[in-house]
Design an enzyme around this catalytic site. Sequence first.
Site, PDB file in Angstrom:
ATOM      1  N   GLY A 150       0.830  -1.193   0.000  1.00  0.00           N
ATOM      2  CA  GLY A 150       0.000   0.000   0.000  1.00  0.00           C
ATOM      3  C   GLY A 150       0.869   1.248   0.000  1.00  0.00           C
ATOM      4  CB  CYS A 151       0.273   4.653  -1.293  1.00  0.00           C
ATOM      5  SG  CYS A 151      -1.439   4.925  -0.746  1.00  0.00           S
ATOM      6  CE1 TYR A 152      -1.666   8.346   3.752  1.00  0.00           C
ATOM      7  CE2 TYR A 152      -3.530   6.873   3.495  1.00  0.00           C
ATOM      8  CZ  TYR A 152      -3.025   8.161   3.555  1.00  0.00           C
ATOM      9  OH  TYR A 152      -3.873   9.240   3.422  1.00  0.00           O
TER      10      TYR A 152
END
Length: 348
Positions: A150-152
């Site tokens: 995921g990006c976060y």
Amino acid sequence: MIKVGIVGASGYSGSELLRFLANHSGGLQVALCTSETYAGQCIDTVLPNLRGFLSSAFEPLDLDSLKERVDAVVLAVPHKVAMSFVPQILAQGLRIVDFSADYRLGDAETYEAWYHAEHTSAELMPQAIYGLPERYRAKIRDAQLVANPGCYPTSAILAAMPLVAQGVVELDSIIVDSKSGISGAGPKPRENTHYPNRESNVAAYNIGVHRHTPEIEQELSAVASETPVRVTFTPHLVPMTRGILSTVYMRLTEEMSTQETLDIYSGFYEHEPFVRVLPSNTYPETKAVLGSNYCDVGLEVDTRTRRVVAMAAIDNLGKGAAGAVVQNLNLMFGFNETDGLKVPGMMP
């Protein structure tokens, strides 16, 4: 020549993947782009930034024909959708990189608790390799199924990992404060991403319950030799299209200076092509990585509280999504890891 099929290629992450692959030396060739919304329409009509690069048309998905057309499949579809495709694609002997969260977590129980959905192919979860090259490069090379991070989590893990690995921070009180542009929510309009609601407005959301929390904890716990890591994660939406800045607060278990901690980071990431450790008194900013696969990391030690303030900036559609897919595909098929990705950020 490795032929790549992209399922869901018209979304933000899928279209960004096409942009990166257009810059690849040729070892990875886009052979198929599917879109249920735009099937039959020319790619460069729907995505005009790709004019002169891709002139073929989007197609509807035909799972049964994939093995005849491609060597690898990238699933740029939402969670719950990906798991309905993966078993049939793997059965055809194809290798997969999955954008979604469906195979990032180690067990179905955790997935179902945070995503509130039944996992329909839980038996494949242990087979998936978490697609963070800075941690799992060797395993990614041999993987059949790679779960793109995921990006976060990408930003939080890269900001915290060196000190967690060194064993010099408390593991039960890590705080992650993240600011993200609204493109992470995808192209479908929503109330919280509608321009009038976001312009000149910063807002936190999903405090304590964001689905990326167990992903961050899982991977940092693995770094800590399976010692449980607990994270308080607060994401915010900010009025910009793309980019993430994560600030990670970690309490040191011993006195260290800013330079001493920077030396740990510099050594840890010395051979990483896409992690740039910034010098003292220089902090990451999202514009410096815009449109790129780079992650800029910087930090400061607050000696009064003995707390490290570590920061990481990424493009949520680059290193946080499509760039990481290309990096993983390069590893999986034996290409130079940086092929198609050695482009600087766009400033101003």
